[in-house]
Motif scaffolding. Structure first.
Motif, PDB file in Angstrom:
ATOM      1  N   ASP A 380       0.846  -1.193   0.044  1.00 11.94           N
ATOM      2  CA  ASP A 380       0.083  -0.096  -0.152  1.00 11.94           C
ATOM      3  C   ASP A 380       0.776   1.299  -0.120  1.00 11.94           C
ATOM      4  OD1 ASP A 380       0.800   0.566   2.586  1.00 11.94           O
ATOM      5  OD2 ASP A 380      -0.677  -1.202   3.236  1.00 11.94           O
ATOM      6  N   LYS A 381       0.320   2.505  -0.089  1.00  9.21           N
ATOM      7  CA  LYS A 381       0.894   3.686  -0.234  1.00  9.21           C
ATOM      8  C   LYS A 381       1.625   4.065   1.048  1.00  9.21           C
ATOM      9  CE  LYS A 381      -1.738   5.902  -3.572  1.00  9.21           C
ATOM     10  NZ  LYS A 381      -2.747   6.775  -3.959  1.00  9.21           N
ATOM     11  N   ALA A 382       1.133   3.388   2.404  1.00  6.40           N
ATOM     12  CA  ALA A 382       1.857   3.890   3.508  1.00  6.40           C
ATOM     13  C   ALA A 382       3.267   3.054   3.510  1.00  6.40           C
ATOM     14  CB  ALA A 382       0.835   3.405   4.639  1.00  6.40           C
ATOM     15  N   GLN A 383       3.203   1.769   3.209  1.00  7.43           N
ATOM     16  CA  GLN A 383       4.391   0.984   2.718  1.00  7.43           C
ATOM     17  C   GLN A 383       5.097   0.915   1.409  1.00  7.43           C
ATOM     18  OE1 GLN A 383       4.027  -2.437   5.244  1.00  7.43           O
ATOM     19  NE2 GLN A 383       2.605  -1.238   6.657  1.00  7.43           N
ATOM     20  N   ASN A 384       5.376   2.193   0.903  1.00  4.34           N
ATOM     21  CA  ASN A 384       5.749   2.003  -0.538  1.00  4.34           C
ATOM     22  C   ASN A 384       6.893   0.830  -1.075  1.00  4.34           C
ATOM     23  OD1 ASN A 384       7.794   3.625   0.323  1.00  4.34           O
ATOM     24  ND2 ASN A 384       7.840   4.872  -1.052  1.00  4.34           N
ATOM     25  N   TYR A 385       7.563   0.400  -0.075  1.00  5.89           N
ATOM     26  CA  TYR A 385       8.406  -0.629  -0.336  1.00  5.89           C
ATOM     27  C   TYR A 385       8.696  -1.614   0.706  1.00  5.89           C
ATOM     28  CZ  TYR A 385      12.692   1.906   1.514  1.00  5.89           C
ATOM     29  OH  TYR A 385      13.487   2.528   2.620  1.00  5.89           O
ATOM     30  N   ALA A 386       9.262  -2.697   0.619  1.00  6.33           N
ATOM     31  CA  ALA A 386       9.908  -3.537   1.519  1.00  6.33           C
ATOM     32  C   ALA A 386      11.081  -4.094   1.123  1.00  6.33           C
ATOM     33  CB  ALA A 386       8.674  -4.679   1.937  1.00  6.33           C
ATOM     34  N   LEU A 387      11.986  -4.910   2.128  1.00  7.34           N
ATOM     35  CA  LEU A 387      13.089  -5.309   1.837  1.00  7.34           C
ATOM     36  C   LEU A 387      13.133  -6.702   1.993  1.00  7.34           C
ATOM     37  CD1 LEU A 387      15.461  -2.888   3.822  1.00  7.34           C
ATOM     38  CD2 LEU A 387      15.267  -3.117   1.482  1.00  7.34           C
ATOM     39  N   PRO A 405      10.204 -14.267   4.469  1.00  7.34           N
ATOM     40  CA  PRO A 405       9.123 -13.151   4.223  1.00  7.34           C
ATOM     41  C   PRO A 405      10.029 -11.774   4.369  1.00  7.34           C
ATOM     42  CG  PRO A 405       8.489 -14.384   6.029  1.00  7.34           C
ATOM     43  CD  PRO A 405       9.785 -14.713   5.897  1.00  7.34           C
ATOM     44  N   VAL A 406       9.367 -10.855   3.617  1.00  4.75           N
ATOM     45  CA  VAL A 406       9.961  -9.424   3.318  1.00  4.75           C
ATOM     46  C   VAL A 406       9.892  -8.745   4.716  1.00  4.75           C
ATOM     47  CG1 VAL A 406       9.374  -9.142   0.893  1.00  4.75           C
ATOM     48  CG2 VAL A 406       7.648  -8.697   2.550  1.00  4.75           C
ATOM     49  N   LEU A 407      10.782  -7.852   4.940  1.00  5.61           N
ATOM     50  CA  LEU A 407      10.799  -7.062   6.014  1.00  5.61           C
ATOM     51  C   LEU A 407      10.246  -5.726   5.698  1.00  5.61           C
ATOM     52  CD1 LEU A 407      14.763  -7.495   6.710  1.00  5.61           C
ATOM     53  CD2 LEU A 407      12.793  -8.729   7.627  1.00  5.61           C
ATOM     54  N   LEU A 408       9.116  -5.424   6.590  1.00  2.00           N
ATOM     55  CA  LEU A 408       8.535  -4.079   6.585  1.00  2.00           C
ATOM     56  C   LEU A 408       9.159  -3.117   7.609  1.00  2.00           C
ATOM     57  CD1 LEU A 408       4.811  -5.287   6.676  1.00  2.00           C
ATOM     58  CD2 LEU A 408       6.178  -4.661   4.604  1.00  2.00           C
TER      59      LEU A 408
END
Length: 526
Positions: A380-387, A405-408
């Motif tokens: 979503d826009k609040a979390q525009n990318y993850a690692l 899993p991805v890191l938020l």
């Protein structure tokens, strides 16, 4: 400097132990002492306006492309666009158009052969034409967009159909970008898009679909140098199709599609006589329906496989694929190609990184661990990318490829330095649990961070000079090899191949790239 880069610069300057009053005094000092000349202000404003115009232009041309591409095929016919543009200004700009087209074909050599414009090539075409026209380039672009917009019409029904199709195509790309390098979610997204469209826009056809990729035929070369291996298919067809291989000397039209580079539509397979049926349990009298095979092209329009769709499981009499369906299936093949090569790029990056980490391990024993992360789109826009953690090595030489899993960001506050590295595209030094970390970005061709190395050097704040030097060399060569891997996916740029035999065979061993650029660096130092 952008905002994240400025903040990071200040944080690096003041250090971690500084008091709040000192930070306030520094802020007051900078506000008082930082001055811009009128010339600098005007230059900065002009740069902001220029970037804003480019962003608006990109959105404008993307919307125009989508309006013209009303079947979501992913391409426009150069001949059709050229024919409409030749009537611009009552046909007074035909010579200008000819010049722009010549420049375009020199930038995209495959265009003169295949005659199809990708979204990027379409944008380049209009920008080249605008630059050749008299007057202001931005006004010329606006006039061209307005002219082309009025040259095509789309009904509300067509708009809804195209919108649904674009959503399904987007899901294919999203599957590639959020799969951690796994191709299986991409296969599923492709088959789902085909099935959903057949149901919604194909008169509820029952279809079978499959993907086959070209491979070198090492076991039976007398049957042809290459073969097609079926790597994915709809669930009901898996027992008959999955992992099967089609050779040139077998029945079928798939190799004809590969050689011609064009879709082949067989409206009635029972009348054709040269169709290969994988399901031998199906009675001959039930082998009826339509068959469509589409070649899969890479960015330079070289065929690397096929996408097949048929209606043999549908018992209706009229199951012929219509033009708008075939166009959409071409869009699916284009979306799959982009997604597939995105996964290939990730695999190449992993291979190159593994080689780099092996090289560093033998030369820098003081480094505790090195972990490489890649950026993935957020949900979503609040979390525009993850690692996503991809690969790591420790000081025993133990290397591990991860599927975690991805890191938020909001869930990993102690690892915020990783996100600061991505935000600023700059190197970050920090301490976590009394261990010192150096986060170093891997940048794309525009300088934006697409990944990073997290280097843990333990409780020592500095590496021995010779280890630090080797670390710097590894990071420099990795960035060069990373950039080369990204260039491989571009439509208009030929990469620098490490070895001529690899060029001839279209093989690119990304692991070799690291050693190749290391050798180049050594040669320059001699």
């Amino acid at each position: 400097l952008n905002l994240p880069q400025f903040v990071q610069l200040m944080e690096t300057f003041v250090g971690e132990e500084i008091s709040l009053p000192t930070v306030k005094r520094l802020t007051v000092f900078i506000k008082r002492e930082y001055k811009q000349t009128e010339e600098e202000k005007m230059e900065q404003l002009e740069k902001v306006h220029h970037n804003s115009r480019l962003a608006q232009r990109k959105l404008l041309l993307e919307a125009l492309f989508e309006k013209w591409d009303n079947n979501a095929s992913g391409f426009l016919e150069l001949e059709e666009v050229d024919a409409v543009l030749s009537t611009f200004r009552e046909g007074m700009e035909k010579e200008t158009l000819k010049k722009a087209k010549k420049h375009l074909c020199s930038r995209y050599p495959q265009l003169s052969r295949v005659g199809k414009l990708s979204p990027k090539a379409f944008q380049t075409f209009l920008e080249l034409l605008a630059s050749e026209l008299n007057g202001n380039e931005d006004e010329a672009i606006d006039n061209l967009v307005e002219f082309l917009n009025t040259s095509v019409e789309q009904s509300h029904t067509e708009f809804l159909q195209t919108s649904a199709r674009r959503k399904w195509l987007h899901n294919i790309q999203q599957a590639a970008e959020t799969s951690g390098g796994s191709i299986e979610p991409v296969y599923k997204a492709v088959l789902k898009a085909l099935s959903q469209d057949a149901e919604a826009h194909g008169d509820n056809k029952k279809i079978s679909a499959y993907i086959a990729l070209l491979e070198e035929n090492q076991l039976t070369p007398e049957q042809g140098q290459v073969l097609l291996r079926y790597v994915a298919c709809t669930a009901d067809d898996a027992p008959y199709v999955l992992n099967q291989t089609l050779h040139r000397d077998m029945k079928g039209v798939s190799f004809a599609a590969v050689e011609e580079g064009k879709p082949i539509h067989v409206p009635r397979v029972q009348l054709h006589g040269n169709i290969h049926f994988w399901n031998h349990d199906r009675p001959v009298e039930e082998r009826k329906g339509s068959f469509l095979v589409l070649p899969l092209h890479d960015a330079r329009w070289r065929v690397f496989g096929i996408l097949g769709v048929d209606t043999l499981r549908d018992q209706c009499e009229t199951t012929i694929f219509l033009t708008h369906e075939i166009s959409f299936y071409q869009g699916v093949s284009y979306a799959f190609s982009k997604a597939y090569h995105h996964i290939c790029t990730l695999e190449n990056v992993l291979q190159m990184t593994g080689t780099a980490l092996d090289w560093l391990y033998t030369r820098a024993p003081s480094i505790h661990t090195v972990t490489m992360y890649l950026v993935e789109p957020g949900k979503d826009k609040a979390q525009n990318y993850a690692l996503r953690k991809m690969i790591s090595i420790d000081n025993t030489g133990q290397k591990e490829t991860h599927s975690s899993p991805v890191l938020l960001r909001k869930e990993n506050l102690l690892r915020d330095y990783l996100y600061k590295c991505i935000d600023s595209s700059g190197v970050i030094h920090t301490s976590v649990y009394r261990e010192y970390h150096i986060a170093v970005p891997l940048r794309d061709l525009s300088g934006q961070a697409l990944g990073l190395f997290d280097i843990n050097i333990g409780q020592d704040q500095k590496l021995p000079p010779y280890e630090h030097k080797d670390l710097q060399k590894m990071l420099k060569i990795s960035q060069t090899a990373f950039s080369e891997i990204l260039k491989m996916a571009l439509e208009e740029t030929e990469p620098t191949y490490a070895l001529e035999p690899e060029h001839e065979a279209n093989l690119r061993h990304a692991g070799i790239l690291f050693h190749w650029f290391m050798l180049q660096d050594l040669c320059e130092c001699v």
